[in-house]
Motif scaffolding. Sequence first.
Motif, PDB file in Angstrom:
ATOM      1  N   LYS A  22       0.895  -1.126  -0.029  1.00 42.62           N
ATOM      2  CA  LYS A  22       0.153  -0.039  -0.127  1.00 42.62           C
ATOM      3  C   LYS A  22       0.746   1.233   0.075  1.00 42.62           C
ATOM      4  CE  LYS A  22      -1.642   1.673   3.961  1.00 42.62           C
ATOM      5  NZ  LYS A  22      -1.467   3.159   4.113  1.00 42.62           N
ATOM      6  N   ASN A  23       1.780   1.276   0.812  1.00 47.28           N
ATOM      7  CA  ASN A  23       2.619   2.419   1.029  1.00 47.28           C
ATOM      8  C   ASN A  23       3.508   2.803  -0.139  1.00 47.28           C
ATOM      9  OD1 ASN A  23       1.390   3.059   3.498  1.00 47.28           O
ATOM     10  ND2 ASN A  23       3.069   2.837   4.666  1.00 47.28           N
ATOM     11  N   LEU A  26       0.554   3.971  -3.099  1.00 43.50           N
ATOM     12  CA  LEU A  26      -0.026   5.435  -3.019  1.00 43.50           C
ATOM     13  C   LEU A  26       0.858   6.445  -3.850  1.00 43.50           C
ATOM     14  CD1 LEU A  26      -1.775   5.232   0.558  1.00 43.50           C
ATOM     15  CD2 LEU A  26      -2.552   4.650  -1.620  1.00 43.50           C
ATOM     16  N   ARG A 102      -4.457  10.634   4.554  1.00 41.64           N
ATOM     17  CA  ARG A 102      -3.467  12.026   4.731  1.00 41.64           C
ATOM     18  C   ARG A 102      -2.448  11.750   3.460  1.00 41.64           C
ATOM     19  NH1 ARG A 102      -0.443  14.654   8.570  1.00 41.64           N
ATOM     20  NH2 ARG A 102       1.388  14.299   7.346  1.00 41.64           N
ATOM     21  N   ALA A 103      -2.217  10.573   2.885  1.00 43.14           N
ATOM     22  CA  ALA A 103      -1.136  10.637   1.854  1.00 43.14           C
ATOM     23  C   ALA A 103      -1.653  11.255   0.508  1.00 43.14           C
ATOM     24  CB  ALA A 103      -1.061   9.021   1.446  1.00 43.14           C
ATOM     25  N   ARG A 131       0.900  14.946  13.431  1.00 42.32           N
ATOM     26  CA  ARG A 131       1.373  14.715  11.970  1.00 42.32           C
ATOM     27  C   ARG A 131       1.354  16.098  11.088  1.00 42.32           C
ATOM     28  NH1 ARG A 131      -0.842   9.058   9.913  1.00 42.32           N
ATOM     29  NH2 ARG A 131       1.226   9.236   8.576  1.00 42.32           N
ATOM     30  N   PHE A 136       7.575  19.376   4.558  1.00 46.01           N
ATOM     31  CA  PHE A 136       7.137  19.411   3.112  1.00 46.01           C
ATOM     32  C   PHE A 136       7.364  20.820   2.735  1.00 46.01           C
ATOM     33  CE2 PHE A 136       4.846  15.895   4.611  1.00 46.01           C
ATOM     34  CZ  PHE A 136       4.471  14.887   3.826  1.00 46.01           C
ATOM     35  N   LYS A 172      14.645  15.918  10.212  1.00 43.79           N
ATOM     36  CA  LYS A 172      13.879  14.871  10.878  1.00 43.79           C
ATOM     37  C   LYS A 172      13.424  13.753   9.609  1.00 43.79           C
ATOM     38  CE  LYS A 172      10.038  13.607  13.657  1.00 43.79           C
ATOM     39  NZ  LYS A 172       8.940  14.088  14.561  1.00 43.79           N
ATOM     40  N   VAL A 173      13.809  12.603   9.588  1.00 44.28           N
ATOM     41  CA  VAL A 173      13.336  11.608   8.588  1.00 44.28           C
ATOM     42  C   VAL A 173      11.944  11.529   8.314  1.00 44.28           C
ATOM     43  CG1 VAL A 173      13.551   9.385   7.686  1.00 44.28           C
ATOM     44  CG2 VAL A 173      15.404  10.393   9.015  1.00 44.28           C
ATOM     45  N   SER A 174      11.423  11.984   7.130  1.00 43.48           N
ATOM     46  CA  SER A 174      10.015  11.893   6.740  1.00 43.48           C
ATOM     47  C   SER A 174       9.790  11.028   5.319  1.00 43.48           C
ATOM     48  CB  SER A 174       9.367  13.422   6.425  1.00 43.48           C
ATOM     49  OG  SER A 174       8.115  13.220   6.002  1.00 43.48           O
ATOM     50  N   VAL A 175       9.041  10.081   5.367  1.00 46.70           N
ATOM     51  CA  VAL A 175       8.930   9.338   4.333  1.00 46.70           C
ATOM     52  C   VAL A 175       8.088  10.061   3.329  1.00 46.70           C
ATOM     53  CG1 VAL A 175       7.743   7.123   3.387  1.00 46.70           C
ATOM     54  CG2 VAL A 175       8.834   7.009   5.452  1.00 46.70           C
ATOM     55  N   GLY A 176       6.867  10.656   3.880  1.00 50.28           N
ATOM     56  CA  GLY A 176       6.136  11.284   2.871  1.00 50.28           C
ATOM     57  C   GLY A 176       6.970  12.569   2.138  1.00 50.28           C
ATOM     58  N   GLU A 200      13.276   4.158   3.313  1.00 45.15           N
ATOM     59  CA  GLU A 200      12.275   3.083   3.066  1.00 45.15           C
ATOM     60  C   GLU A 200      12.286   2.335   1.619  1.00 45.15           C
ATOM     61  OE1 GLU A 200      12.493   5.266   5.525  1.00 45.15           O
ATOM     62  OE2 GLU A 200      11.271   4.392   7.230  1.00 45.15           O
ATOM     63  N   ASP A 317       5.013   0.859  11.855  1.00 45.92           N
ATOM     64  CA  ASP A 317       4.024   0.155  11.331  1.00 45.92           C
ATOM     65  C   ASP A 317       3.648  -1.349  11.703  1.00 45.92           C
ATOM     66  OD1 ASP A 317       2.905   2.376  10.038  1.00 45.92           O
ATOM     67  OD2 ASP A 317       3.326   2.006   7.975  1.00 45.92           O
ATOM     68  N   ILE A 339       8.594   7.179  16.603  1.00 41.02           N
ATOM     69  CA  ILE A 339       8.229   7.927  15.290  1.00 41.02           C
ATOM     70  C   ILE A 339       6.768   8.594  15.468  1.00 41.02           C
ATOM     71  CG2 ILE A 339       7.696   7.584  12.787  1.00 41.02           C
ATOM     72  CD1 ILE A 339      10.165   6.570  13.629  1.00 41.02           C
ATOM     73  N   ARG A 343       0.802   6.424  19.590  1.00 42.56           N
ATOM     74  CA  ARG A 343       0.645   5.333  18.856  1.00 42.56           C
ATOM     75  C   ARG A 343       0.491   4.163  19.614  1.00 42.56           C
ATOM     76  NH1 ARG A 343       2.986   3.694  12.737  1.00 42.56           N
ATOM     77  NH2 ARG A 343       0.656   3.179  11.780  1.00 42.56           N
TER      78      ARG A 343
HETATM   79  C1  UD1 Z   1       4.535   6.980   6.227  1.00 43.16           C
HETATM   80  C2  UD1 Z   1       3.657   5.784   5.983  1.00 43.16           C
HETATM   81  C3  UD1 Z   1       3.191   5.262   7.383  1.00 43.16           C
HETATM   82  C4  UD1 Z   1       4.118   5.074   8.047  1.00 43.16           C
HETATM   83  C5  UD1 Z   1       5.191   6.379   8.389  1.00 43.16           C
HETATM   84  C6  UD1 Z   1       6.642   6.159   9.030  1.00 43.16           C
HETATM   85  C7  UD1 Z   1       2.600   5.956   3.789  1.00 43.16           C
HETATM   86  C8  UD1 Z   1       1.350   6.027   3.237  1.00 43.16           C
HETATM   87  N1  UD1 Z   1       2.595   6.049   5.194  1.00 43.16           N
HETATM   88  O1  UD1 Z   1       3.701   8.085   6.736  1.00 43.16           O
HETATM   89  O2  UD1 Z   1       2.354   4.116   7.147  1.00 43.16           O
HETATM   90  O3  UD1 Z   1       3.921   5.144   9.635  1.00 43.16           O
HETATM   91  O4  UD1 Z   1       5.551   6.638   7.256  1.00 43.16           O
HETATM   92  O5  UD1 Z   1       7.238   4.892   8.515  1.00 43.16           O
HETATM   93  O6  UD1 Z   1       3.771   5.573   3.367  1.00 43.16           O
HETATM   94  N2  UD1 Z   1       6.579  14.958  10.340  1.00 43.16           N
HETATM   95  C9  UD1 Z   1       6.956  16.229  10.924  1.00 43.16           C
HETATM   96  N3  UD1 Z   1       6.704  17.023   9.644  1.00 43.16           N
HETATM   97  C10 UD1 Z   1       6.431  16.666   8.497  1.00 43.16           C
HETATM   98  C11 UD1 Z   1       6.144  15.490   7.991  1.00 43.16           C
HETATM   99  C12 UD1 Z   1       6.568  14.489   9.240  1.00 43.16           C
HETATM  100  O7  UD1 Z   1       7.229  16.382  12.062  1.00 43.16           O
HETATM  101  O8  UD1 Z   1       6.294  17.685   7.802  1.00 43.16           O
HETATM  102  C13 UD1 Z   1       6.873  13.714  11.487  1.00 43.16           C
HETATM  103  C14 UD1 Z   1       5.590  13.100  11.911  1.00 43.16           C
HETATM  104  O9  UD1 Z   1       4.637  13.602  12.587  1.00 43.16           O
HETATM  105  C15 UD1 Z   1       6.185  11.775  12.469  1.00 43.16           C
HETATM  106  C16 UD1 Z   1       7.758  11.723  11.574  1.00 43.16           C
HETATM  107  O10 UD1 Z   1       7.962  12.632  11.054  1.00 43.16           O
HETATM  108  O11 UD1 Z   1       6.410  12.032  13.732  1.00 43.16           O
HETATM  109  C17 UD1 Z   1       7.563  10.504  10.631  1.00 43.16           C
HETATM  110  O12 UD1 Z   1       6.557  10.804   9.674  1.00 43.16           O
HETATM  111  P1  UD1 Z   1       6.488  10.506   8.088  1.00 43.16           P
HETATM  112  O13 UD1 Z   1       7.659   9.457   7.680  1.00 43.16           O
HETATM  113  O14 UD1 Z   1       6.211  11.686   7.285  1.00 43.16           O
HETATM  114  O15 UD1 Z   1       5.284   9.616   7.931  1.00 43.16           O
HETATM  115  P2  UD1 Z   1       4.224   9.639   6.659  1.00 43.16           P
HETATM  116  O16 UD1 Z   1       5.042   9.615   5.532  1.00 43.16           O
HETATM  117  O17 UD1 Z   1       3.000  10.501   6.777  1.00 43.16           O
END
Ligand code: UD1
Length: 430
Positions: A22-23, A26, A102-103, A131, A136, A172-176, A200, A317, A339, A343
């Motif tokens: 899924k991740n 998307l 959210r995504a 979140r 971004f 900070k590491v952010s997947v999105g 990831e 997750d 993270i 949760r």
């Molecule tokens: C993605 C996954 C989700 C997983 C998460 C962490 C998808 C669709 N979702 O979510 O299942 O649990 O990665 O592996 O792929 N943060 C900030 N500022 C930002 C963005 C993020 O502070 O602008 C923080 C978040 O609140 C969180 C951390 O960074 O504490 C990690 O979040 P992030 O990696 O961005 O999660 P998602 O991409 O939303």
Amino acid sequence: MDRIRIVGGNQLHGVIPISGAKNAALPLMIASLLTDDTLTLENVPHLADVEQLIRILGNHGADISVNGRRERQGESYARTIHFTSRNIVSTTAPYELVSKMRASFWVIGPLLAREGKARVSLPGGCAIGTRPVDLFIEGLAALGANIEIDGGYIDATAPEGGLTGGRYVFPKVSVGATHVLMMAATLANGTTVIGNAAREPEVADLAKCLNAMGAKITGAGTGTITIEGVRSLSGARHRVLPDRIETGTYAMAVAMTGGDVILEDTDSSLLETALEAIRRTGAEISETNSGIRVVRNRAGIRPVDIVTDPFPGFPTDLQAQFMGLMTKSSGVSHITETIFENRFMHVQELARLGAKISLSGQTAKIEGVSRLKGAPVMATDLRASVSLVIAGLAAEGETMVSRVYHLDRGFERLEEKLTRCGAHVERVSD
Ligand code: UD1
């Protein structure tokens, strides 16, 4: 509203086909907005989140056709979906759509890169935490975007002539945010370097697909990604990688109930840290030609401590599911969530089944019990809901999980996959 009824106590034996992730699906679907050509994705899971994103992409002008709704009974659930966004008809992603998933906020990257502007609703909080989207905003600003917040929306505009390559190191590491910045940079003028990028496997999968579309990306899957901007992207055909979270979830289910299951069409290298933790609980895990075999015979469940971390660490997750497993361990274990700040909602529900868990800040202490007893429980979010299923599989008597729509967001045909391995799991529609 549907519920899942589980009668615990059966071991799992058989084969479980693992779906496309899924991740990964998307962001790959969202990447189709970057080109006026057709992007074909294979192995797309049939999930509520995918259906919701299909609606969202349609709102921007994507023409979408689905093949292979169900390939062979009981063998493959995968679908091939064609996405063609000849013209972007709207650069606005409205609150009604973004708040549901959210995504979908991630469309901001392709819309801004291709059309020079995007108006995307702020997603708001969700059950697992606040979140924010600051990363971004900072990342896109580093590519020259002008960003304003207006009426709950982010208004992003690119300068005349488009986005420009830049350098951005995530604090900070952010997947999105890594997905979005990488997508936006593919069409920027010049080169972008992203530091402290998410590593990831889904990020690497997106980069592979973007490169097949003509992008020039190197380093995805490491902490530094370099993107040389190109003028346009073309169509491509790409197969979504296996779902490592689904893989880990079923591996933990077998570690919980005992049994012998082959997880098919998956790859152990996607979740080594999690598999190692499961091994330490006493399950045997080996590779097969097509996936992974998980066996737990007479051994009990040993307590194991884990700390969630960005990849390659233990995935957040899978945290709830691992807690489900630890409820029946033969000792005391600790699970620390680093993270997301909130949760642990599954803790109260697991307690209804007889689990002994106490929370102190971001760490849960789980004192294993020898018996869980079935009870009505409520799913609170996607991964939490499946931890209740894992516990229910090993609980005595009936566990009824309500709010199953959380499960349907991320687990394809869960009851069917488990039933085929001997579990007593059924969907009850009211
Ligand atoms: C993605 C996954 C989700 C997983 C998460 C962490 C998808 C669709 N979702 O979510 O299942 O649990 O990665 O592996 O792929 N943060 C900030 N500022 C930002 C963005 C993020 O502070 O602008 C923080 C978040 O609140 C969180 C951390 O960074 O504490 C990690 O979040 P992030 O990696 O961005 O999660 P998602 O991409 O939303």
